[in-house]
Design an enzyme around this catalytic site. Structure first.
Site, PDB file in Angstrom:
ATOM      1  N   SER A  87     124.092 -10.995 -30.316  1.00 20.87           N
ATOM      2  CA  SER A  87     124.767 -10.085 -29.389  1.00 20.87           C
ATOM      3  C   SER A  87     125.963 -10.733 -28.701  1.00 20.87           C
ATOM      4  O   SER A  87     126.630 -10.101 -27.889  1.00 20.87           O
ATOM      5  CB  SER A  87     123.782  -9.589 -28.334  1.00 20.87           C
ATOM      6  OG  SER A  87     123.266 -10.665 -27.590  1.00 20.87           O
ATOM      7  N   THR A 197     124.024  -9.027 -23.762  1.00 22.58           N
ATOM      8  CA  THR A 197     125.295  -9.641 -23.348  1.00 22.58           C
ATOM      9  C   THR A 197     124.894 -10.793 -22.464  1.00 22.58           C
ATOM     10  O   THR A 197     123.890 -10.681 -21.766  1.00 22.58           O
ATOM     11  CB  THR A 197     126.093  -8.637 -22.475  1.00 22.58           C
ATOM     12  OG1 THR A 197     126.614  -7.612 -23.315  1.00 22.58           O
ATOM     13  CG2 THR A 197     127.231  -9.274 -21.716  1.00 22.58           C
ATOM     14  N   THR A 215     130.290 -10.981 -24.842  1.00 18.98           N
ATOM     15  CA  THR A 215     129.437 -10.160 -25.706  1.00 18.98           C
ATOM     16  C   THR A 215     130.153  -9.809 -27.004  1.00 18.98           C
ATOM     17  O   THR A 215     131.394  -9.845 -27.062  1.00 18.98           O
ATOM     18  CB  THR A 215     129.079  -8.843 -24.977  1.00 18.98           C
ATOM     19  OG1 THR A 215     128.093  -8.137 -25.719  1.00 18.98           O
ATOM     20  CG2 THR A 215     130.275  -7.923 -24.791  1.00 18.98           C
ATOM     21  N   ARG A 225     136.337  -0.009 -29.951  1.00 22.77           N
ATOM     22  CA  ARG A 225     135.592   0.327 -28.728  1.00 22.77           C
ATOM     23  C   ARG A 225     135.484  -0.918 -27.825  1.00 22.77           C
ATOM     24  O   ARG A 225     135.198  -2.010 -28.286  1.00 22.77           O
ATOM     25  CB  ARG A 225     134.200   0.838 -29.103  1.00 22.77           C
ATOM     26  CG  ARG A 225     133.285   1.152 -27.912  1.00 22.77           C
ATOM     27  CD  ARG A 225     132.419  -0.005 -27.516  1.00 22.77           C
ATOM     28  NE  ARG A 225     131.423   0.356 -26.504  1.00 22.77           N
ATOM     29  CZ  ARG A 225     130.643  -0.510 -25.883  1.00 22.77           C
ATOM     30  NH1 ARG A 225     130.723  -1.790 -26.167  1.00 22.77           N
ATOM     31  NH2 ARG A 225     129.776  -0.110 -24.982  1.00 22.77           N
ATOM     32  N   VAL A 226     135.726  -0.709 -26.559  1.00 24.88           N
ATOM     33  CA  VAL A 226     135.583  -1.791 -25.581  1.00 24.88           C
ATOM     34  C   VAL A 226     134.544  -1.350 -24.559  1.00 24.88           C
ATOM     35  O   VAL A 226     134.584  -0.218 -24.069  1.00 24.88           O
ATOM     36  CB  VAL A 226     136.935  -2.077 -24.887  1.00 24.88           C
ATOM     37  CG1 VAL A 226     136.753  -3.047 -23.740  1.00 24.88           C
ATOM     38  CG2 VAL A 226     137.946  -2.626 -25.900  1.00 24.88           C
ATOM     39  N   ASP A 228     131.926  -2.545 -21.072  1.00 23.22           N
ATOM     40  CA  ASP A 228     132.135  -2.965 -19.675  1.00 23.22           C
ATOM     41  C   ASP A 228     132.399  -4.465 -19.538  1.00 23.22           C
ATOM     42  O   ASP A 228     133.029  -4.911 -18.585  1.00 23.22           O
ATOM     43  CB  ASP A 228     130.892  -2.622 -18.841  1.00 23.22           C
ATOM     44  CG  ASP A 228     129.624  -3.277 -19.393  1.00 23.22           C
ATOM     45  OD1 ASP A 228     129.489  -3.387 -20.633  1.00 23.22           O
ATOM     46  OD2 ASP A 228     128.768  -3.685 -18.589  1.00 23.22           O
ATOM     47  N   THR A 248     124.686  -5.741 -17.846  1.00 21.27           N
ATOM     48  CA  THR A 248     124.433  -5.656 -19.280  1.00 21.27           C
ATOM     49  C   THR A 248     123.885  -4.272 -19.566  1.00 21.27           C
ATOM     50  O   THR A 248     123.414  -3.587 -18.670  1.00 21.27           O
ATOM     51  CB  THR A 248     123.454  -6.765 -19.728  1.00 21.27           C
ATOM     52  OG1 THR A 248     123.231  -6.659 -21.141  1.00 21.27           O
ATOM     53  CG2 THR A 248     122.119  -6.667 -19.028  1.00 21.27           C
ATOM     54  N   GLY A 249     123.962  -3.885 -20.817  1.00 21.50           N
ATOM     55  CA  GLY A 249     123.471  -2.554 -21.184  1.00 21.50           C
ATOM     56  C   GLY A 249     124.613  -1.694 -21.687  1.00 21.50           C
ATOM     57  O   GLY A 249     125.659  -2.219 -22.080  1.00 21.50           O
TER      58      GLY A 249
HETATM   59  N1  ASP Z   1     127.441  -4.193 -22.043  1.00 20.09           N
HETATM   60  C1  ASP Z   1     127.701  -4.441 -23.440  1.00 20.09           C
HETATM   61  C2  ASP Z   1     128.633  -3.394 -23.963  1.00 20.09           C
HETATM   62  O1  ASP Z   1     128.545  -2.256 -23.579  1.00 20.09           O
HETATM   63  C3  ASP Z   1     126.508  -4.475 -24.295  1.00 20.09           C
HETATM   64  C4  ASP Z   1     125.222  -5.000 -23.718  1.00 20.09           C
HETATM   65  O2  ASP Z   1     125.179  -5.600 -22.690  1.00 20.09           O
HETATM   66  O3  ASP Z   1     124.196  -4.793 -24.310  1.00 20.09           O
HETATM   67  O4  ASP Z   1     129.392  -3.718 -24.834  1.00 20.09           O
END
Ligand code: ASP
Length: 340
Positions: A87, A197, A215, A225-226, A228, A248-249
């Site tokens: 990741s 991340t 990440t 795509r970008v 957060d 994260t997420g």
């Molecule tokens: N926050 C990251 C994104 O949206 C991915 C992640 O943290 O799982 O790219």
């Protein structure tokens, strides 16, 4: 989850309070919270279980009295270089076109920040972000421009797509089902997570803060795509007067509420780190309750007292803490229990 972790989940706040010692808050004339800085108590916290080894690398800088910003850069380079971590950095899962594109940002104690998005072929996205911060008049470089800048500055061009990530991507192509949902979700071949991340925030011996976030983003995202993670204020924010936060997420949900900045501003208003993270999670739910049930977002925060906390939409968000007393991984509290 081990019994110990379960226990710690509920005793975390008291642990943070003990660490903080006494209440050092005072009001400024504007009514904002002002902190007397806790010195000689370095601390680093970061997202997910793999944060533990990253924290250990950050600690080698902090324990020598180094700057928080140097510590977080060193720390997050560990998962960036680990091909087994799918990741972040090398071995990150590619976008739907099979391209590994990295997002990262960094921020120091002087509100200086740097960021790269959709960077390709360079393992240490965080160090490229740092160079954007140090060497350019800009905050953010993206895509080919970011890659060009990195290569011109001596970063090595590498293939980041490992055989394992390539194989899984090819398997994914058979159905091409893209639904970024919870972190524990049967979406990946073998039922693996499709995202993670490393976000890391630290306070050094002098009471200065720094943060980094890096990440490969959501697996099989659209090319370009970008999320957060490279967006200052969304995936990371450091305010040396107040504290720092990272996330994260599913990045889209974090960007909508400018999540990490929100967490820091809530701490400025007087909330403890965990409460500030919880309020940000509740903001996501309030904005889009149906979506919020289906996705994972976790926030992590550290204030100038050295108190820390985290909160997530869903069960399963872990984070790692390292200071003079603690070196462990904890589960964050969460709003939904498996969406029920
Ligand atoms: N926050 C990251 C994104 O949206 C991915 C992640 O943290 O799982 O790219």
């Amino acid at each position: 989850m081990s019994d110990r972790r379960r226990f710690v989940k509920f005793s975390l706040l008291s642990g943070a309070a003990v660490l903080a010692g006494k209440n050092l808050f005072a009001k400024t004339d504007k009514g904002d919270r002002k902190y007397d800085v806790v010195k000689d108590q370095p601390i680093v916290i970061s997202t997910w279980d793999f944060g533990k080894v990253a924290n250990a690398a950050a600690w080698t800088v902090l324990k020598k009295g180094g700057r928080a910003v140097d510590a977080v850069e060193e720390g997050v380079k560990v998962p960036e270089a680990d091909p087994k971590n799918q990741s972040v950095g090398l071995g990150g899962r590619p976008d739907r076109d099979g391209r590994v594109t990295l997002d990262a940002c960094i921020m120091d104690e002087n509100y200086k920040c740097g960021s790269v998005a959709a960077l390709e072929h360079v393992v240490h996205a965080i160090s490229v972000a740092r160079l954007v911060m140090e060497k350019t008049p800009h905050v953010m470089l993206v895509g080919d421009g970011a890659t060009q800048f990195a290569l011109e500055n001596g970063f090595k061009k590498e293939n980041l797509l490992t055989p394992k990530s390539e194989e899984e991507w090819k398997e994914w192509l058979k159905t091409s089902k893209y639904e970024p949902k919870k972190n524990i979700e049967n979406m990946m071949p073998g039922g693996k997570d499709n995202h993670d991340t490393i976000g890391m925030v630290a306070m050094d011996k002098n009471g200065n803060m720094g943060g980094a976030c890096t990440t490969s983003g959501m697996a099989y995202k659209m090319h370009g795509r970008v999320g957060d993670s490279p967006i200052i204020g969304a995936g990371l924010y450091v305010d040396n007067e107040i504290g720092a936060a990272t996330s994260t997420g599913v990045g889209e949900e974090v960007i909508r509420i400018v999540g990490s900045h929100l967490v820091v501003e809530l701490m400025r208003q007087g909330l403890e780190p965990e409460d500030a993270c919880k309020r940000a999670v509740e903001r996501i739910i309030a904005r889009n309750p149906e979506k919020a049930k289906e996705v994972q977002v976790g926030f992590l925060a550290l204030n100038k007292n050295g108190a820390y906390g985290a909160y997530a939409l869903q069960k399963g968000f872990s984070y790692a803490v390292k200071n003079g007393n603690v070196e462990d991984v904890f589960f964050a509290k969460y709003f939904y229990d498996d969406g029920k």
